[in-house]
Design an enzyme around this catalytic site. Sequence first.
Site: not given
Length: 356
Positions: A131, A200
């Site tokens: 990701s 993230k």
Amino acid sequence: MAVGTRSGSGYPEDGGPGADGRTGDAEPPAVERGSDSVTAETDGTAARSGADGDGPWTPGPKPQHEAPDPDGTAEAAAHQDGGAGEPDGKKPAKKQRPFWKELPMLIGIALILALIIKTFLVQAFSIPSDSMQDTLQRGDRVLVDKLTPWFGATPERGEVVVFHDPGGWLPEAHVEENFLQTALSFIGLMPSANEKDLIKRVIAVGGDTVECKKGGKIRVNGTALDESSYIYPGNTPCDDKPFGPLKVPKGKLWVMGDHRQDSLDSRYHQNQPGDGFVPEKQVVGRAIVKAWPVNRWGTLPVPETFDQEGVQSRALSAAPGAAGLAGAVPLVLWRRRRARPQQQSRAAAQSASHEG
């Protein structure tokens, strides 16, 4: 050639006075020689043997012989007083402990230091997914700064952060671990299989307005972000999941992965408790370094696009207001304190006039 003496009388070993009691017929007594060098006297002249006829022969100093100690009592007494009788005055050296006895203590100290470092300083995390490509690859190890949050630092836009699952972001699964795995993960020497942590990039912080339309760029406080330096090649900013505009609540974060088309980030959790926002208190720390593998070593800086004046406008506009409020409070208090004596004197004057 040095000749030894029997009793220190000065006579040769096999010799003595002459038969007539005179000493003239006897050989001069031998003198022990410590070395071949000549010892200087205090007046600067060398000692002479008398062989040159300048004077009688003078024997050297008699050697000092220690009294015999057949039963060893003197040696025992020297040991009892701590070795004071030794010429150098030193005590016997202390016996060093074997390494195998010190090894458990060294291991214990190392484990305590590892636990302190993991809890308060830095912790290593392994990247389990794609990701965050290309910034982070699957299997990379990153070091996360856990020290600055202890001093009140909060996550900033553009930082890569590790945070605990706010709830429902990761599937529920429990992996059985043995005692060794649990212990090593507790002190930070091994990642736990049951830890629910994500990584993230922070796009917006509390008070920001963030949005992204299909075919467009992400806008923070109305300013478009240039994400070409970190977004995965070939990806679009948000075509797979447009959103906004959204107002980020105070103390919350809006986070997204760099591989936008392979990241279940804030966009995909808007229908869950928390509306896709991550509480700042759930943040473990900021990822600062790619530590492993060696060929991918490097820092994780904040991209320059987040330094744009428009993106920072919220903080800049709030700063003058806060400064004005901070300056106004002391001024109001000073004026009230100054007016109080005047009001008291005016009230006293009015009371006096009424009495008169």
